[in-house]
Design an enzyme around this catalytic site. Structure first.
Site, PDB file in Angstrom:
ATOM      1  N   ASP A  50       4.861 -81.578  59.128  1.00  0.00           N
ATOM      2  CA  ASP A  50       5.574 -80.681  58.223  1.00  0.00           C
ATOM      3  C   ASP A  50       5.367 -79.227  58.662  1.00  0.00           C
ATOM      4  O   ASP A  50       4.269 -78.852  59.091  1.00  0.00           O
ATOM      5  CB  ASP A  50       5.040 -80.876  56.798  1.00  0.00           C
ATOM      6  CG  ASP A  50       5.981 -80.272  55.765  1.00  0.00           C
ATOM      7  OD1 ASP A  50       7.197 -80.421  55.934  1.00  0.00           O
ATOM      8  OD2 ASP A  50       5.492 -79.665  54.801  1.00  0.00           O
ATOM      9  N   ASP A  68       9.895 -75.556  61.307  1.00  0.00           N
ATOM     10  CA  ASP A  68      10.436 -74.661  60.290  1.00  0.00           C
ATOM     11  C   ASP A  68      10.849 -73.328  60.902  1.00  0.00           C
ATOM     12  O   ASP A  68      10.031 -72.463  61.161  1.00  0.00           O
ATOM     13  CB  ASP A  68       9.382 -74.438  59.204  1.00  0.00           C
ATOM     14  CG  ASP A  68       9.936 -73.612  58.054  1.00  0.00           C
ATOM     15  OD1 ASP A  68      11.102 -73.179  58.144  1.00  0.00           O
ATOM     16  OD2 ASP A  68       9.198 -73.415  57.082  1.00  0.00           O
ATOM     17  N   HIS A  75       6.225 -73.475  46.775  1.00  0.00           N
ATOM     18  CA  HIS A  75       4.999 -74.167  47.162  1.00  0.00           C
ATOM     19  C   HIS A  75       3.886 -73.736  46.208  1.00  0.00           C
ATOM     20  O   HIS A  75       3.711 -72.540  45.967  1.00  0.00           O
ATOM     21  CB  HIS A  75       4.591 -73.784  48.581  1.00  0.00           C
ATOM     22  CG  HIS A  75       5.501 -74.341  49.637  1.00  0.00           C
ATOM     23  ND1 HIS A  75       6.336 -73.550  50.392  1.00  0.00           N
ATOM     24  CD2 HIS A  75       5.701 -75.605  50.063  1.00  0.00           C
ATOM     25  CE1 HIS A  75       7.006 -74.305  51.242  1.00  0.00           C
ATOM     26  NE2 HIS A  75       6.641 -75.560  51.066  1.00  0.00           N
ATOM     27  N   GLY A  93       6.637 -79.813  45.387  1.00  0.00           N
ATOM     28  CA  GLY A  93       6.751 -80.830  44.339  1.00  0.00           C
ATOM     29  C   GLY A  93       5.783 -80.622  43.178  1.00  0.00           C
ATOM     30  O   GLY A  93       6.054 -81.069  42.061  1.00  0.00           O
ATOM     31  N   THR A 131      -0.378 -79.427  46.307  1.00  0.00           N
ATOM     32  CA  THR A 131      -1.296 -78.621  45.498  1.00  0.00           C
ATOM     33  C   THR A 131      -1.924 -79.405  44.341  1.00  0.00           C
ATOM     34  O   THR A 131      -3.136 -79.327  44.126  1.00  0.00           O
ATOM     35  CB  THR A 131      -0.560 -77.377  44.948  1.00  0.00           C
ATOM     36  OG1 THR A 131      -0.001 -76.683  46.053  1.00  0.00           O
ATOM     37  CG2 THR A 131      -1.490 -76.469  44.191  1.00  0.00           C
TER      38      THR A 131
HETATM   39  P1  13P Z   1       3.193 -78.240  46.647  1.00  0.00           P
HETATM   40  O1  13P Z   1       1.894 -77.795  47.224  1.00  0.00           O
HETATM   41  O2  13P Z   1       3.787 -77.270  45.686  1.00  0.00           O
HETATM   42  O3  13P Z   1       3.120 -79.616  46.077  1.00  0.00           O
HETATM   43  O4  13P Z   1       4.231 -78.274  47.862  1.00  0.00           O
HETATM   44  C1  13P Z   1       3.956 -79.043  48.988  1.00  0.00           C
HETATM   45  C2  13P Z   1       4.988 -78.839  50.035  1.00  0.00           C
HETATM   46  O5  13P Z   1       6.142 -78.608  49.747  1.00  0.00           O
HETATM   47  C3  13P Z   1       4.607 -78.915  51.437  1.00  0.00           C
HETATM   48  O6  13P Z   1       5.655 -78.725  52.299  1.00  0.00           O
END
Ligand code: 13P
Length: 391
Positions: free
Chosen positions: A82, A104, A181, A211, A234
């Site tokens: 990612d 990205d 994020h 998410g 997170t």
């Molecule tokens: P969160 O940390 O908000 O869950 O987002 C994770 C994310 O999108 C990693 O690409």
């Protein structure tokens, strides 16, 4: 051996209106907790490793563990890089075992984003790897959230998304429709109308970054508008952190006992997501309808010309190692010599491909053809090669 083709996995979710969780992991405890949750819920799952987290672990070591975990799982698993920063990171990730990548370049001007993404897609196609693109800007950095790295949220537009998908050929598209994020001030406000238009315009699985912090209802509406992959970190990391703090408050000093609840905290959080996102109970259909991800062993048996002197023979091997290992999608290269003096072929190359997609193009790759034309074919006049699917 349920590593499955990631594009197939996401297309299945897209067609059947659910989302696969793409869970970021930063340790073996996270890995175990994520896979255990997927097994308990019979869910397909994506193990995700973000380049911004490489400072927390040894990427090569954790990737090796992910590959083992995926191969021994009974549920379908994909492994994803990612927010990679470059084509080189994506190539390295595929070499380590990723079968999905995202580089990205969304912060670049559209023309540059298109150009760089096209390069990643061309490389990914040759290796059979799914490529995620991103258009728009989702504030924050995985785990170091939008409160610390606010930036200005840039929304994805349907017309740009259409152009981007047509010109790059990405397999899935990460969109910016109001998520961030990590943490933000107040609840995220999502633009479902925009998302619906993007979905209509592109017709491929959409991806949500950020998410954590979304309500169940928000997740369901996102999925109803084409989201087939949700990235999550997170909330898992904080659940695990709270557990560590609880042990610390109870006077624990030993790192092993402090962290013993991490795996369980992650499992609970992932099971919750699987339930809300509708991926529970889908494992069997995904396994029967998606291509399994199978590596290929390219076996090349040969006899080097006996007239080669010692230096020439050594160069034949060292140059081969260098050239063959440089081809994207080649996971490993080994050179061997026969134990039996009367073996028909005395030498071999064992070249492990990430996937059978590499078979048709490998011999035409410039790294291979340069080595083969300038050195190998001249020195190894007797040779035979066969490709074997592994597993
Ligand atoms: P969160 O940390 O908000 O869950 O987002 C994770 C994310 O999108 C990693 O690409």
């Amino acid at each position: 051996m349920p590593l499955v083709n990631m594009a197939d996995m996401l297309n299945h979710a897209y067609r059947h209106n659910y989302a696969v969780g793409s869970f970021h992991l930063v340790s073996l405890d996270f890995l175990s907790g994520i896979v255990e949750a997927a097994e308990n819920r019979h869910a397909p799952v994506i193990l995700s490793l973000a380049e911004s987290h490489f400072e927390y672990y040894d990427f090569e070591l954790l990737m090796a563990a992910c590959v083992v975990a995926a191969k021994r799982a009974t549920v379908p698993v994909a492994i994803h890089l990612d927010h990679g920063s470059s084509l080189e990171t994506a190539i390295r990730a595929i070499r380590m075992g990723c079968n999905g990548v995202m580089v990205d370049t969304s912060a670049e001007p559209l023309g540059d984003n298109l150009h760089m993404t096209r390069q990643v897609v061309a490389m990914g196609r040759a290796c059979g790897v799914a490529v995620e693109g991103e258009l728009g800007y989702v504030p924050g950095l995985e785990g170091d959230d939008a409160l610390r790295y606010p930036g200005e949220l840039t929304y994805t537009t349907a017309s740009q998304a259409k152009t981007y998908v047509e010109r790059t050929g990405v397999d899935s598209l990460a969109v910016s429709v109001g998520t961030v994020h990590g943490h933000t001030k107040g609840a995220p406000r999502l633009d479902y109308g925009r998302l619906g238009k993007i979905n209509e315009a592109v017709g491929i699985p959409l991806v949500i970054h950020g998410g954590s912090g979304l309500s169940d209802d928000q997740c369901r509406k996102l999925i109803a508008n084409g989201v087939a992959k949700i990235n999550y970190f997170t909330a898992m990391a904080e659940a695990a952190g709270s557990d560590i703090r609880r042990h610390a408050d109870a006077g624990e000093m030993n790192s092993a006992t402090l962290t013993r609840g991490v795996r369980e905290s992650v499992r609970v959080e992932v099971e919750r997501c699987i339930r809300v996102w509708g991926s529970g109970g889908r494992a069997a259909e995904v396994l029967s309808q998606c291509r399994l991800w199978r590596e290929v062993e390219h076996v090349l048996l040969f006899n080097a010309d006996k007239r080669l002197d010692q230096t020439e023979a050594a160069t034949l091997v060292s140059q081969g190692m260098k050239s063959l290992a440089a081809i994207p999608g080649v996971r490993s290269v080994a050179y061997g010599e026969a134990m039996q003096a009367d073996a028909r072929y005395q030498q071999c190359w064992l070249i492990r491909f990430a996937n059978d997609a590499l078979v048709p193009g490998y011999l035409e790759h410039p790294e291979y053809s340069n080595y083969a034309d300038a050195m190998f074919r001249l020195a190894a006049t007797e040779r035979v090669s066969i490709d074997y699917k592994i597993g």
